[in-house]
Each structure stands twice: as C-alpha cells, then as structure tokens.
Design an enzyme around this catalytic site. Sequence first.
Site, mmCIF file in Angstrom:
data_model
loop_
_atom_site.group_PDB
_atom_site.id
_atom_site.type_symbol
_atom_site.label_atom_id
_atom_site.label_comp_id
_atom_site.label_asym_id
_atom_site.label_seq_id
_atom_site.Cartn_x
_atom_site.Cartn_y
_atom_site.Cartn_z
ATOM 1 N N ASP A 111 11.529 -5.182 -0.989
ATOM 2 C CA ASP A 111 12.202 -5.589 -1.906
ATOM 3 C C ASP A 111 11.128 -6.013 -2.884
ATOM 4 O O ASP A 111 10.101 -6.630 -2.764
ATOM 5 C CB ASP A 111 13.341 -6.749 -2.182
ATOM 6 C CG ASP A 111 14.088 -7.104 -3.012
ATOM 7 O OD1 ASP A 111 14.316 -6.771 -3.565
ATOM 8 O OD2 ASP A 111 13.965 -8.679 -3.153
ATOM 9 N N ASP B 179 11.644 -9.009 -6.163
ATOM 10 C CA ASP B 179 12.313 -10.021 -6.800
ATOM 11 C C ASP B 179 12.589 -11.172 -5.522
ATOM 12 O O ASP B 179 13.273 -11.116 -4.974
ATOM 13 C CB ASP B 179 12.961 -10.249 -7.476
ATOM 14 C CG ASP B 179 13.014 -9.592 -8.796
ATOM 15 O OD1 ASP B 179 11.835 -9.860 -9.427
ATOM 16 O OD2 ASP B 179 13.217 -8.436 -9.493
#
Length: 217
Positions: A7, A9
């Site tokens: 991922d 953020d």
Amino acid sequence: MALAIFDLDETLIHGDCASLWSAQMVRLGWVDGESFLRRDKELMDAYGRGHLAMEDYMAFSLEPVAGRTPEEVEHLVEPWVEDVIEPIIYSDACTCIAAHRKHGDRILVISASGAHLVGPIAARLGIDEFLAIDLEVRNGVFTGNTVGTLTYREGKISRLLEWLDQEEENLEGASFYSDSRNDLPLLLKVDHPHVVNPDPVLREHAEQHGWPILSWR
C-alpha cells in the site's frame, strides 16, 4: 520469486498523497482553499473509519483537474513529489523494499489514490509497477471521471487478479504491507500479511491472528 505488494499512503509514506495533493491544488490556486480542504478532511475522516465511498472522494478531488492535460498535471506533480513526498518516505520502507529486491521478489504498489500521483511516487521509490485509480482522458484532457474498477477495498483484489492474469503471475508466497482496515480483504488473501503503523481495527485483527506488526519511521 514472489510478489511483495505495498500500500502507499501511511504505509510507504507518512501521509496521504491525495490530501497532500489537495493542499497543493490550493497553493496552485485551482480551488477555494478553506472549503476544499474542509471537505477533503471530512471525506478522509470517513476513509479512516472505513465508511468512505471512494467514488465520492474521487469525484470531489478530481474536479479541479478536469479540463487539464495529463502533461500539465505531470509537470506540476513531479516537483511536488520531490518537495513534499520525498521527505516523508519512511526510511524503514526503503529498507524493506531493498530487502525484497535483494531476495529477487517482484515489487508492486497498489493504492487507492489516483494514478497521476501514485505513478510518480512509486517511481521515486524505484518501483516501476503499480496499480491505482485510473483517470479518464478525452480529447487530450482529464474529464474528472475515473475509469475501470477502483483500487479500493475489494477493488484492490479485483484489479490485482486481473494484473496477475495478464502477467502470468500468482500469489504464492506473496507479501502485502498496509496500515489500513480498508485493506483487510487483500491482507487476508496473501500468504504473508504485514501491518504497518496500523489503525486500531487493523491492529486488533493483526494481534488476534499473529500477523507481524511493524512500526516504520
């Protein structure tokens, strides 16, 4: 060779690139600052609680981009990545990426942010392959709409499965790193889930299932 999926953020970077780009659009004079950032915060708070309809956020956040060319946006995103994003990349994330690369793993970023942001940030991390929310372009300009399945919650799995089929890859031995409860569907799908600076819901799930909990700085 296995997949190492990340991922973006609050996992690879200490912040959310979409909100940081919203602040940049204010600085560029594309939007009214106070009301735009207030609405951005409301929507991101909903994301943090797992209640966000990503379609709503994308419609909101892409409105100032509509009518602009990809080249114009790219020209402005690149220095923003250098000035704003590079200082908040977790050094521990870089160490982890390097370890996977040394092991011969194939590295992929999969993010619920727009491809116009994710691509340049992944490149700054030395990662060529990414899946993100794709933006519609017509007559040479962004329309403000998205195309295809949004890489959010179960949508990350759908897009990843399509990519695996195209690339003749599989999830055997795959790792996935994320901070968010919204990524539980994909974390449950891989052999080696890792949670990074997790939100409370994800931390509780990780503790119950014995998943590695990483504190990246």
